[in-house]
Design a protein around this motif. Structure first.
Motif, PDB file in Angstrom:
ATOM      1  N   LEU A 368       0.839  -1.205   0.000  1.00  0.00           N
ATOM      2  CA  LEU A 368       0.000   0.000   0.000  1.00  0.00           C
ATOM      3  C   LEU A 368       0.873   1.253   0.000  1.00  0.00           C
ATOM      4  CD1 LEU A 368      -2.734  -1.010   2.621  1.00  0.00           C
ATOM      5  CD2 LEU A 368      -3.046  -0.831   0.160  1.00  0.00           C
ATOM      6  N   LYS A 369       1.889   1.248   0.856  1.00  0.00           N
ATOM      7  CA  LYS A 369       2.755   2.423   0.975  1.00  0.00           C
ATOM      8  C   LYS A 369       3.542   2.680  -0.306  1.00  0.00           C
ATOM      9  CE  LYS A 369       6.724   4.163   3.596  1.00  0.00           C
ATOM     10  NZ  LYS A 369       7.737   3.843   4.632  1.00  0.00           N
ATOM     11  N   ASP A 370       4.094   1.617  -0.872  1.00  0.00           N
ATOM     12  CA  ASP A 370       5.011   1.785  -2.008  1.00  0.00           C
ATOM     13  C   ASP A 370       4.298   1.925  -3.345  1.00  0.00           C
ATOM     14  OD1 ASP A 370       7.055   1.541  -0.177  1.00  0.00           O
ATOM     15  OD2 ASP A 370       7.373  -0.598  -0.562  1.00  0.00           O
ATOM     16  N   GLU A 371       3.132   1.272  -3.498  1.00  0.00           N
ATOM     17  CA  GLU A 371       2.543   1.197  -4.832  1.00  0.00           C
ATOM     18  C   GLU A 371       1.110   1.702  -4.946  1.00  0.00           C
ATOM     19  OE1 GLU A 371       3.571  -2.094  -7.298  1.00  0.00           O
ATOM     20  OE2 GLU A 371       4.863  -3.005  -5.785  1.00  0.00           O
ATOM     21  N   VAL A 372       0.335   1.624  -3.866  1.00  0.00           N
ATOM     22  CA  VAL A 372      -1.090   1.975  -3.980  1.00  0.00           C
ATOM     23  C   VAL A 372      -1.328   3.455  -3.702  1.00  0.00           C
ATOM     24  CG1 VAL A 372      -3.414   1.538  -3.117  1.00  0.00           C
ATOM     25  CG2 VAL A 372      -1.802  -0.361  -3.394  1.00  0.00           C
ATOM     26  N   PHE A 373      -0.939   3.940  -2.539  1.00  0.00           N
ATOM     27  CA  PHE A 373      -1.224   5.329  -2.184  1.00  0.00           C
ATOM     28  C   PHE A 373      -0.654   6.331  -3.193  1.00  0.00           C
ATOM     29  CE2 PHE A 373      -1.423   3.562   2.324  1.00  0.00           C
ATOM     30  CZ  PHE A 373      -2.808   3.508   2.315  1.00  0.00           C
ATOM     31  N   PRO A 374       0.549   6.088  -3.755  1.00  0.00           N
ATOM     32  CA  PRO A 374       1.089   7.069  -4.706  1.00  0.00           C
ATOM     33  C   PRO A 374       0.237   7.268  -5.962  1.00  0.00           C
ATOM     34  CG  PRO A 374       2.854   5.682  -3.870  1.00  0.00           C
ATOM     35  CD  PRO A 374       1.571   5.072  -3.392  1.00  0.00           C
ATOM     36  N   ILE A 375      -0.581   6.281  -6.360  1.00  0.00           N
ATOM     37  CA  ILE A 375      -1.358   6.446  -7.595  1.00  0.00           C
ATOM     38  C   ILE A 375      -2.849   6.652  -7.321  1.00  0.00           C
ATOM     39  CG2 ILE A 375       0.266   4.931  -8.794  1.00  0.00           C
ATOM     40  CD1 ILE A 375      -2.544   3.128  -8.957  1.00  0.00           C
ATOM     41  N   GLU A 376      -3.253   6.661  -6.045  1.00  0.00           N
ATOM     42  CA  GLU A 376      -4.682   6.720  -5.719  1.00  0.00           C
ATOM     43  C   GLU A 376      -5.340   7.976  -6.289  1.00  0.00           C
ATOM     44  OE1 GLU A 376      -6.859   5.333  -1.741  1.00  0.00           O
ATOM     45  OE2 GLU A 376      -5.986   7.335  -1.567  1.00  0.00           O
ATOM     46  N   LYS A 377      -4.720   9.125  -6.114  1.00  0.00           N
ATOM     47  CA  LYS A 377      -5.328  10.369  -6.591  1.00  0.00           C
ATOM     48  C   LYS A 377      -5.503  10.366  -8.104  1.00  0.00           C
ATOM     49  CE  LYS A 377      -5.035  15.397  -6.312  1.00  0.00           C
ATOM     50  NZ  LYS A 377      -5.467  15.558  -7.721  1.00  0.00           N
ATOM     51  N   ASP A 390     -14.854   6.093 -21.246  1.00  0.00           N
ATOM     52  CA  ASP A 390     -14.044   5.273 -20.338  1.00  0.00           C
ATOM     53  C   ASP A 390     -14.645   5.134 -18.944  1.00  0.00           C
ATOM     54  OD1 ASP A 390     -12.106   4.887 -22.284  1.00  0.00           O
ATOM     55  OD2 ASP A 390     -11.032   6.720 -21.737  1.00  0.00           O
ATOM     56  N   HIS A 391     -15.823   5.733 -18.738  1.00  0.00           N
ATOM     57  CA  HIS A 391     -16.343   5.847 -17.383  1.00  0.00           C
ATOM     58  C   HIS A 391     -16.617   4.494 -16.742  1.00  0.00           C
ATOM     59  CE1 HIS A 391     -17.677   8.382 -14.177  1.00  0.00           C
ATOM     60  NE2 HIS A 391     -18.878   7.858 -14.123  1.00  0.00           N
ATOM     61  N   TRP A 392     -17.037   3.520 -17.527  1.00  0.00           N
ATOM     62  CA  TRP A 392     -17.382   2.216 -16.952  1.00  0.00           C
ATOM     63  C   TRP A 392     -16.355   1.144 -17.308  1.00  0.00           C
ATOM     64  CZ3 TRP A 392     -20.569   2.887 -13.237  1.00  0.00           C
ATOM     65  CH2 TRP A 392     -21.481   3.947 -13.293  1.00  0.00           C
ATOM     66  N   LYS A 393     -15.167   1.608 -17.651  1.00  0.00           N
ATOM     67  CA  LYS A 393     -14.057   0.695 -17.893  1.00  0.00           C
ATOM     68  C   LYS A 393     -13.200   0.591 -16.635  1.00  0.00           C
ATOM     69  CE  LYS A 393     -13.628   1.517 -22.878  1.00  0.00           C
ATOM     70  NZ  LYS A 393     -12.714   1.959 -23.973  1.00  0.00           N
ATOM     71  N   GLY A 394     -12.429  -0.485 -16.563  1.00  0.00           N
ATOM     72  CA  GLY A 394     -11.526  -0.648 -15.433  1.00  0.00           C
ATOM     73  C   GLY A 394     -10.482   0.445 -15.393  1.00  0.00           C
ATOM     74  N   LEU A 395     -10.120   0.871 -14.209  1.00  0.00           N
ATOM     75  CA  LEU A 395      -9.095   1.906 -14.055  1.00  0.00           C
ATOM     76  C   LEU A 395      -7.723   1.292 -14.326  1.00  0.00           C
ATOM     77  CD1 LEU A 395     -10.497   3.475 -10.781  1.00  0.00           C
ATOM     78  CD2 LEU A 395     -10.644   4.440 -13.077  1.00  0.00           C
ATOM     79  N   PRO A 396      -6.944   1.864 -15.238  1.00  0.00           N
ATOM     80  CA  PRO A 396      -5.674   1.224 -15.645  1.00  0.00           C
ATOM     81  C   PRO A 396      -4.708   1.019 -14.493  1.00  0.00           C
ATOM     82  CG  PRO A 396      -5.843   3.484 -16.493  1.00  0.00           C
ATOM     83  CD  PRO A 396      -7.190   3.124 -15.974  1.00  0.00           C
ATOM     84  N   GLU A 399      -5.941  -1.907 -12.328  1.00  0.00           N
ATOM     85  CA  GLU A 399      -5.744  -3.199 -12.999  1.00  0.00           C
ATOM     86  C   GLU A 399      -4.276  -3.613 -12.961  1.00  0.00           C
ATOM     87  OE1 GLU A 399      -7.556  -2.593 -16.849  1.00  0.00           O
ATOM     88  OE2 GLU A 399      -9.411  -3.547 -16.148  1.00  0.00           O
ATOM     89  N   HIS A 400      -3.382  -2.649 -13.107  1.00  0.00           N
ATOM     90  CA  HIS A 400      -1.945  -2.958 -13.004  1.00  0.00           C
ATOM     91  C   HIS A 400      -1.605  -3.451 -11.602  1.00  0.00           C
ATOM     92  CE1 HIS A 400       2.412  -2.555 -13.105  1.00  0.00           C
ATOM     93  NE2 HIS A 400       2.336  -1.743 -12.052  1.00  0.00           N
ATOM     94  N   LEU A 401      -2.137  -2.786 -10.593  1.00  0.00           N
ATOM     95  CA  LEU A 401      -1.854  -3.187  -9.215  1.00  0.00           C
ATOM     96  C   LEU A 401      -2.476  -4.538  -8.885  1.00  0.00           C
ATOM     97  CD1 LEU A 401      -2.238   0.207  -7.317  1.00  0.00           C
ATOM     98  CD2 LEU A 401      -0.129  -1.011  -7.847  1.00  0.00           C
ATOM     99  N   GLN A 402      -3.610  -4.855  -9.493  1.00  0.00           N
ATOM    100  CA  GLN A 402      -4.206  -6.180  -9.293  1.00  0.00           C
ATOM    101  C   GLN A 402      -3.266  -7.275  -9.792  1.00  0.00           C
ATOM    102  OE1 GLN A 402      -7.962  -5.440 -11.324  1.00  0.00           O
ATOM    103  NE2 GLN A 402      -9.075  -5.620  -9.397  1.00  0.00           N
ATOM    104  N   LYS A 403      -2.659  -7.050 -10.941  1.00  0.00           N
ATOM    105  CA  LYS A 403      -1.711  -8.030 -11.473  1.00  0.00           C
ATOM    106  C   LYS A 403      -0.506  -8.170 -10.545  1.00  0.00           C
ATOM    107  CE  LYS A 403      -2.997  -7.186 -16.305  1.00  0.00           C
ATOM    108  NZ  LYS A 403      -2.557  -6.618 -17.601  1.00  0.00           N
ATOM    109  N   ARG A 404      -0.031  -7.039 -10.016  1.00  0.00           N
ATOM    110  CA  ARG A 404       1.111  -7.078  -9.098  1.00  0.00           C
ATOM    111  C   ARG A 404       0.753  -7.834  -7.822  1.00  0.00           C
ATOM    112  NH1 ARG A 404       5.286  -7.014  -8.370  1.00  0.00           N
ATOM    113  NH2 ARG A 404       5.772  -5.339  -6.902  1.00  0.00           N
ATOM    114  N   ALA A 405      -0.423  -7.526  -7.262  1.00  0.00           N
ATOM    115  CA  ALA A 405      -0.849  -8.189  -6.023  1.00  0.00           C
ATOM    116  C   ALA A 405      -0.983  -9.690  -6.235  1.00  0.00           C
ATOM    117  CB  ALA A 405      -2.174  -7.595  -5.545  1.00  0.00           C
TER     118      ALA A 405
END
Length: 768
Positions: A368-377, A390-396, A399-405
């Motif tokens: 969360l500290k290293d990868e999630v919070f920095p891109i949340e905004k 793009d409103h009902w598409k997955g957030l890029p 989706e990238h963080l899901q693959k990492r997790a």
């Protein structure tokens, strides 16, 4: 491998060679006896027995070394085996196979395995292992310019594991994570490797214990020599278990009278003139992991279905053996959490929480500290921009963080069943869920978000094999989104007996007719199916057995999206809520989830854990809101003083922290009751209902006060406060309104009161 061959002339030529006829005891070769192998060899079997079978080779074994001459190839074989390889005939005529070739018979020697080696004396067994170590030291001395890439190997193992996954293997996932986080910095030069170092691949002299050849040279290539040595020695780290791991040597090598693992390593180092083997433990862990994944492949590919139980036992023993090395190697602290856990004693207290749970906790916190919070905004900015395309598409970014997790094994942590999840109990997941909740997208990133989490639970609980393959598997992998349709606009949907949607049997299937609203996730373009609940029967005696659930695929022409629903002005894209009309939607009978009339009982089990986890997630957002306010108090200056120094501010902060701790203790208590008594116990229902009735309301109060103390910017999108307030207010309705849960608490309390022995004591109830 293609091979130029003039079969008729070849047979005629060979039948005129005295050495060949002598070897075959004057049996002439025939065309039907010739087999061309995939490695380019020609095999000519003999009706007199395998000892007269011939093999013809035209390709040098050591071609990868740049050897092009067959004579040079034979010289190298002799040098490595320290034994002259028997050649019956050498032909320099290129007419028959397009190049020169040599003819060999079957090597006359002995082959041992784990069973036959036991018939030797103790000294002979030692000589067998010593000969193989000497051979490996010689072959590994032939170096190569390339360096070995551990990163690529570990990623390859991860892909193999996920491709052949039959059930979650927590040891394997932890091993993959640990290996990737501890890749050696030491550079290892590749060398020639045999790769097949099974005992039965080595041929020994008939009269003495002397290695004279290997049965299969075909897998020879360049690789990590220390990994190959670890592969040969890996049985020393596996316990002997009769009929399961009969090849295991751990702690029984002295009984067999063979060298210890360290003695063989010392011999290898001495013969290669090495001071030590770099990272032998790391390489052994990789080898055991490879062997475990191979057993998983055997199960997945149905190599021998009758032995699946044995394969599974082997898999678990091998992966556990590797993990035990990690624990020993790291002093029982593979993820370096002991110091962190001791520092966080207030967090963990004396709660019965496993080390595995704590390791996930700190891994998630770092993530969360290293990868999630920095891109949340940046992800919120995409949502607020309201780009219709793009409103009902997955957030890029999400989706990238899901693959990492997923790569890191931080996936599906809410699933208690070890076949599908990590096996954490409700108490352990409560700590994880609160932490994930500090990030608004946290539960989505770790595939623990609704409605997917609830639907996964329902599918695990009630789906048949067909449904698990078609619907559960992609959800577990995060390959699609889903929806859950139960609530209806015009009735109190917290009581499923009020539902007006009807599901009528028609032919070989059913037809769904009715309107649902607050349907979450269905607008997301990744949504592929959902679960719809409606009445299939009318039973005046038992209205709780009228409802049934069905799996419904989308898109469907008779499923009509009607009114989008916003919550306090927020549409929660790309997740979202919607009113949906099911206008005579046909579903086949195999899409019925569970049995007819069991939906109410299933929803109770689904919602119980879900309600608890909603509260824990909300607690995480509340904790973050408090932290935002505390940081604001550090920086905000009023009349020359920091805001945090004001007595009124401190008093309010103190009260909010007390309320927060009350909420947390309620959640922890409910989780422990649920773990101890189970989901069907009325006291579990009471404990969860208490939590659901109190925590969202109190969290809303805390966040509201945070906004007030923070100032006007607290209601803007600059900070997490305003969206946390929306979440608190919304969750007071989700999974049943607070009033419903309060009524449940009251009913249970009244029932408990009837069994309170104190009420009959003198003076306890006075002057009533």
């Amino acid at each position: 491998m293609s091979l130029q061959i003039n079969l008729k002339e070849l047979i005629f030529y060979l039948n005129n060679q005295g050495s060949i006829l002598n070897y075959r005891q004057n049996e002439l070769l025939k065309a039907e006896q010739v087999n061309i192998l995939t490695n380019g060899e020609v095999l000519i079997v003999s009706s007199n027995g395998p000892q007269q079978t011939l093999s013809i080779r035209k390709q040098p074994i050591f071609e990868k070394l740049g050897v092009t001459s067959l004579k040079e190839d034979l010289r190298l074989q002799n040098e490595l085996c320290k034994h002259d390889q028997e050649v019956i005939h050498f032909c320099e005529d290129t007419r028959f196979l397009g190049s020169e070739f040599y003819v060999r018979g079957q090597t006359k020697g002995r082959v041992f395995d784990e069973l036959t080696i036991q018939s030797l004396t103790k000294n002979q067994r030692k000589l067998v292992l010593s000969e193989i170590i000497s051979f490996l030291s010689r072959i590994h001395s032939i170096g190569y310019q390339s360096t070995f890439n551990y990163t690529a190997m570990i990623e390859s193992l991860r892909i193999q594991y996920k491709t052949h996954e039959t059930r979650i293997q927590t040891n394997i996932e932890d091993l993959l994570y640990w290996l990737s986080m501890n890749i050696p910095e030491y550079t290892i030069q590749e060398s020639l490797c045999l790769w097949n170092v099974e005992l039965n691949n080595f041929i020994f002299d008939l009269s003495e214990i002397k290695l004279i050849n290997v049965q299969n040279w075909n897998s020879i290539s360049f690789g990590n020599p220390f990994l190959e040595l670890a592969r040969f020695l890996s049985n020393y780290d596996i316990p002997y278990i009769q009929q399961v791991t009969s090849y295991g040597l751990k702690q029984i090598e002295s009984l067999l009278g063979i060298q210890t693992k360290q003695e063989l390593i010392n011999q290898y180092c001495m013969e290669r003139q090495l001071d030590q083997i770099q990272h032998i433990n790391y390489n052994t862990i990789i080898v055991l992991l490879q062997r475990a994944i191979f057993k998983q492949q055997c199960i997945r590919n149905k190599v021998n279905p009758d032995k699946n139980n044995i394969f599974q036992q082997e898999l678990e023993i091998l992966s556990k053996s590797a993990w035990n090395i990690v624990l020993e190697f790291t002093n029982d602290d593979p993820f370096q959490i002991k110091l962190r856990a001791e520092t966080d004693q207030q967090l963990w207290s004396k709660y019965p929480v496993s080390q595995r749970c704590k390791s996930y906790y700190y891994r998630i916190r770092d993530f969360l500290k290293d990868e999630v919070f920095p891109i949340e905004k940046s992800q919120f900015d995409i949502i607020y921009s309201f780009d219709k395309d793009d409103h009902w598409k997955g957030l890029p970014g999400i989706e990238h963080l899901q693959k990492r997790a997923k790569q890191l094994g931080l996936w599906n942590l809410f699933i208690m069943e070890p076949v599908y999840g990590k096996g954490l109990n409700n108490l352990e997941y409560t700590f994880i869920s609160e932490l994930m909740g500090t990030a608004f997208f946290g539960h989505q990133i770790f595939n623990c978000y609704e409605p997917e989490a609830g639907n996964i639970k329902l599918l695990i609980m009630a789906a048949n094999d067909y449904q698990k393959e078609k619907y559960l598997k992609p959800l577990l992998e995060g390959q699609c989104k889903t929806f859950f349709a139960m609530s209806e606009r015009n009735v109190a949907s917290s009581d499923p007996t009020n539902l007006e949607t009807i599901i009528i049997k028609q032919g070989d299937g059913y037809v769904i007719k009715g309107n649902k609203w607050m349907v979450s996730g269905i607008q997301d373009e990744r949504c592929k199916f959902g679960i719809v609940m409606g009445k299939t029967t009318v039973n005046t005696k038992s209205t709780f057995t009228e409802q049934t659930m069905f799996l419904v695929d989308i898109p469907h022409p008779n499923i009509k999206f009607k009114n989008p629903v916003t919550i306090l002005g927020y549409d929660d894209a790309p997740h979202g809520f919607l009113e949906v009309e099911f206008d005579n939607v046909y579903v086949p009978k195999e899409n019925m989830l569970g049995k007819e009339g069991t939906a109410f009982a299933m929803t109770k089990e689904r919602l119980l854990g879900g309600s608890l986890h909603h509260s824990a997630r909300l607690l995480g957002l509340t904790r973050r809101s408090l932290n935002v306010l505390l940081e604001r108090g550090q920086r905000r200056i009023h009349k020359g003083k920091k805001q945090k120094e004001g007595s009124a501010f401190q008093e309010k902060i103190g009260k909010m922290e007390c309320d927060y701790q009350i909420c947390k203790n309620m959640i922890i208590n409910a989780a422990m009751v649920l773990d101890y008594l189970g989901a069907r116990n009325v006291q579990s229902l009471k404990a969860v209902s208490e939590t659901k009735a109190f925590v969202p309301y109190k969290c809303q109060c805390i966040v509201d006060e945070c906004i007030q103390l923070f100032g006007a910017r607290g209601i803007t999108t600059d900070f997490i406060l305003q969206i946390t307030f929306q979440a608190c207010r919304g969750i007071r309705f989700i999974d049943g309104p607070c009033e419903l849960h309060k009524k449940q608490v009251a009913r249970t309390l009244q029932g408990n009161h009837m069994f309170n022995e104190l009420i009959n004591g003198d003076g306890y109830i006075a002057n009533l």
